[in-house]
Design an enzyme around this catalytic site. Sequence first.
Site, PDB file in Angstrom:
ATOM      1  N   ARG A   1      39.919  69.003  48.867  1.00 13.36           N
ATOM      2  CA  ARG A   1      40.729  67.406  49.152  1.00 13.36           C
ATOM      3  C   ARG A   1      40.947  66.778  48.032  1.00 13.36           C
ATOM      4  O   ARG A   1      40.825  66.815  47.123  1.00 13.36           O
ATOM      5  CB  ARG A   1      38.645  66.646  49.027  1.00 13.36           C
ATOM      6  CG  ARG A   1      38.396  67.202  50.143  1.00 13.36           C
ATOM      7  CD  ARG A   1      39.369  66.371  52.054  1.00 13.36           C
ATOM      8  NE  ARG A   1      38.447  66.374  53.332  1.00 13.36           N
ATOM      9  CZ  ARG A   1      38.538  67.671  53.309  1.00 13.36           C
ATOM     10  NH1 ARG A   1      39.582  68.633  53.436  1.00 13.36           N
ATOM     11  NH2 ARG A   1      38.192  67.623  55.242  1.00 13.36           N
TER      12      ARG A   1
ATOM     13  N   HIS B   1      49.279  69.042  52.574  1.00 14.48           N
ATOM     14  CA  HIS B   1      47.876  69.274  53.482  1.00 14.48           C
ATOM     15  C   HIS B   1      48.055  70.141  54.851  1.00 14.48           C
ATOM     16  O   HIS B   1      48.297  69.824  55.921  1.00 14.48           O
ATOM     17  CB  HIS B   1      46.864  67.984  53.847  1.00 14.48           C
ATOM     18  CG  HIS B   1      45.519  68.393  53.943  1.00 14.48           C
ATOM     19  ND1 HIS B   1      44.315  67.097  53.174  1.00 14.48           N
ATOM     20  CD2 HIS B   1      44.810  68.938  54.657  1.00 14.48           C
ATOM     21  CE1 HIS B   1      43.449  67.149  54.106  1.00 14.48           C
ATOM     22  NE2 HIS B   1      43.544  68.768  54.573  1.00 14.48           N
TER      23      HIS B   1
HETATM   24  P1  NAP Z   1      31.348  75.833  52.850  1.00 12.80           P
HETATM   25  O1  NAP Z   1      31.023  76.612  54.328  1.00 12.80           O
HETATM   26  O2  NAP Z   1      30.719  74.779  53.774  1.00 12.80           O
HETATM   27  O3  NAP Z   1      31.232  75.927  50.974  1.00 12.80           O
HETATM   28  C1  NAP Z   1      30.894  75.078  50.320  1.00 12.80           C
HETATM   29  C2  NAP Z   1      31.031  75.992  49.227  1.00 12.80           C
HETATM   30  O4  NAP Z   1      30.603  75.242  48.341  1.00 12.80           O
HETATM   31  C3  NAP Z   1      29.332  76.233  48.876  1.00 12.80           C
HETATM   32  O5  NAP Z   1      29.550  77.860  48.449  1.00 12.80           O
HETATM   33  C4  NAP Z   1      28.568  75.353  47.813  1.00 12.80           C
HETATM   34  O6  NAP Z   1      27.503  76.384  47.784  1.00 12.80           O
HETATM   35  C5  NAP Z   1      29.648  75.215  47.782  1.00 12.80           C
HETATM   36  N1  NAP Z   1      29.257  73.709  46.327  1.00 12.80           N
HETATM   37  C6  NAP Z   1      28.804  72.746  47.730  1.00 12.80           C
HETATM   38  N2  NAP Z   1      28.733  71.722  46.600  1.00 12.80           N
HETATM   39  C7  NAP Z   1      28.401  72.115  45.584  1.00 12.80           C
HETATM   40  C8  NAP Z   1      28.407  71.647  44.311  1.00 12.80           C
HETATM   41  N3  NAP Z   1      28.292  70.444  43.923  1.00 12.80           N
HETATM   42  N4  NAP Z   1      28.243  72.343  43.183  1.00 12.80           N
HETATM   43  C9  NAP Z   1      28.863  73.524  43.276  1.00 12.80           C
HETATM   44  N5  NAP Z   1      28.971  74.223  44.439  1.00 12.80           N
HETATM   45  C10 NAP Z   1      29.406  73.797  45.280  1.00 12.80           C
HETATM   46  O7  NAP Z   1      33.147  74.661  53.395  1.00 12.80           O
HETATM   47  P2  NAP Z   1      33.983  75.799  53.867  1.00 12.80           P
HETATM   48  O8  NAP Z   1      34.306  76.268  55.248  1.00 12.80           O
HETATM   49  O9  NAP Z   1      34.444  76.489  53.157  1.00 12.80           O
HETATM   50  O10 NAP Z   1      35.511  74.617  53.371  1.00 12.80           O
HETATM   51  C11 NAP Z   1      35.457  74.208  52.211  1.00 12.80           C
HETATM   52  C12 NAP Z   1      36.192  72.291  51.456  1.00 12.80           C
HETATM   53  O11 NAP Z   1      37.272  73.085  52.002  1.00 12.80           O
HETATM   54  C13 NAP Z   1      36.100  72.162  53.196  1.00 12.80           C
HETATM   55  O12 NAP Z   1      34.748  70.870  52.651  1.00 12.80           O
HETATM   56  C14 NAP Z   1      37.135  70.705  53.228  1.00 12.80           C
HETATM   57  O13 NAP Z   1      36.820  70.220  52.296  1.00 12.80           O
HETATM   58  C15 NAP Z   1      38.748  72.226  52.487  1.00 12.80           C
HETATM   59  N6  NAP Z   1      39.926  72.297  53.441  1.00 12.80           N
HETATM   60  C16 NAP Z   1      40.700  72.125  52.806  1.00 12.80           C
HETATM   61  C17 NAP Z   1      41.770  72.293  53.801  1.00 12.80           C
HETATM   62  C18 NAP Z   1      42.780  72.644  53.517  1.00 12.80           C
HETATM   63  O14 NAP Z   1      43.951  72.416  55.110  1.00 12.80           O
HETATM   64  N7  NAP Z   1      43.543  72.079  52.704  1.00 12.80           N
HETATM   65  C19 NAP Z   1      41.106  73.380  55.745  1.00 12.80           C
HETATM   66  C20 NAP Z   1      39.924  73.238  55.445  1.00 12.80           C
HETATM   67  C21 NAP Z   1      38.451  72.968  54.669  1.00 12.80           C
HETATM   68  P3  NAP Z   1      25.765  76.429  48.682  1.00 12.80           P
HETATM   69  O15 NAP Z   1      26.413  78.127  49.127  1.00 12.80           O
HETATM   70  O16 NAP Z   1      25.668  76.930  47.387  1.00 12.80           O
HETATM   71  O17 NAP Z   1      25.490  75.706  49.534  1.00 12.80           O
HETATM   72  C1  GLV Z   2      41.121  70.067  56.998  1.00 14.64           C
HETATM   73  O1  GLV Z   2      41.093  69.736  55.570  1.00 14.64           O
HETATM   74  C2  GLV Z   2      39.987  70.407  56.908  1.00 14.64           C
HETATM   75  O2  GLV Z   2      38.617  70.116  56.624  1.00 14.64           O
HETATM   76  O3  GLV Z   2      39.053  71.689  58.434  1.00 14.64           O
END
Ligand code: NAP
Ligand code: GLV
Length: 306
Positions: free
Chosen positions: A221, A269
């Site tokens: 983000r 994005h």
């Molecule tokens: P997820 O499965 O919830 O993973 C989040 C990770 O971040 C977990 O390993 C978590 O740790 C860690 N985390 C959270 N807060 C933290 C902190 N304060 N300090 C250290 N580590 C922390 O999420 P995801 O599905 O991988 O997605 C991640 C993010 O990618 C989304 O929230 C979204 O913003 C972004 N995204 C972007 C796009 C794009 O097109 N640009 C698309 C999809 C998603 P724990 O494992 O210990 O809980």
């Molecule tokens: C895209 O940014 C998502 O959070 O799926």
Amino acid sequence: MRITVCCSDTKVAPWVEGLQAALPEAEVSEWKPGAPPADYAMVWSPPQAFCDDQQQLKGIFNTGAGVDALLKLKLPPDAVVVRLDDAGMSVQMAEFVCHAVIRHFRELDAYERDEAQAKWGFRKPKLRADFPVGVMGLGVLGQRVAQAVASFEFPVRGWSRSPKQVEGVECFSGDEGFRQFLAGTRILVCLLPLTEDTRGIMNRATLSQLLPQAYVINVARGAHLVEDDLLALLDEGHLAGAALDVFRTEPLPPEHRFWTHPKVTVTPHTSARTLREESIAQIARKMRAFSRGEPIAGVVDRKKGY
Ligand code: NAP
Ligand code: GLV
């Protein structure tokens, strides 16, 4: 089961029709102000008026991985919030980040500039060992990305909130782990959720701890990054460049310095798009399981913010 659909920035009809086809036993319709109360909702960035109208909801299913925009709203008190997990996003994110890492490591932008001048010139090969890649966030997307980058034999490290073990990845966690993680990272990838703890996490103090000539890839983000701090560190020479897919203001305004900065690559994005068919299939499966009282993946902890 009555389901309401409220997705901004997209045509809603295909989502309604797709979910209806996947759940023929349910009654699926697009949300309009004053619509009848529903059991579940499928949403992307709904307005506050939607939440005010649908206070009885038992489950809100987000059509994206990140729930930061949703959690800003005053949500129906008893609704369980469920995010997409993977649904075709992790392979997209892996290809996008590997591409950015390799483009930087192999100096492909410089070769492109040479090509424009019909210039045939080699650059000295670099050592992978000098380019450790650090992935912040080892969740659904971060783990897939870390392992994909490791398959190209870069040293890979990862940082998460709770301790993790990921094959081929040196894992760090918590505040103490963060310092060690940053100090050994040359290419930094952000795949954290946006929460109160992670807002502005890439700033002058943290980016200065990266190895000299570090490269930043932000695919999470825009608000994770303090943009002026990044620009200053690029101009001062501590950072070698950045590939940015997300921004504090989207669309990125035409006058923003990122568009023209020679060390910054901008994409709109798009690193991991929501794929409609996969997402509807996952949400339909989860709605059915949830309504039967079965456990489902991707339930958001509203206190943690992800
Ligand atoms: P997820 O499965 O919830 O993973 C989040 C990770 O971040 C977990 O390993 C978590 O740790 C860690 N985390 C959270 N807060 C933290 C902190 N304060 N300090 C250290 N580590 C922390 O999420 P995801 O599905 O991988 O997605 C991640 C993010 O990618 C989304 O929230 C979204 O913003 C972004 N995204 C972007 C796009 C794009 O097109 N640009 C698309 C999809 C998603 P724990 O494992 O210990 O809980
Ligand atoms: C895209 O940014 C998502 O959070 O799926």
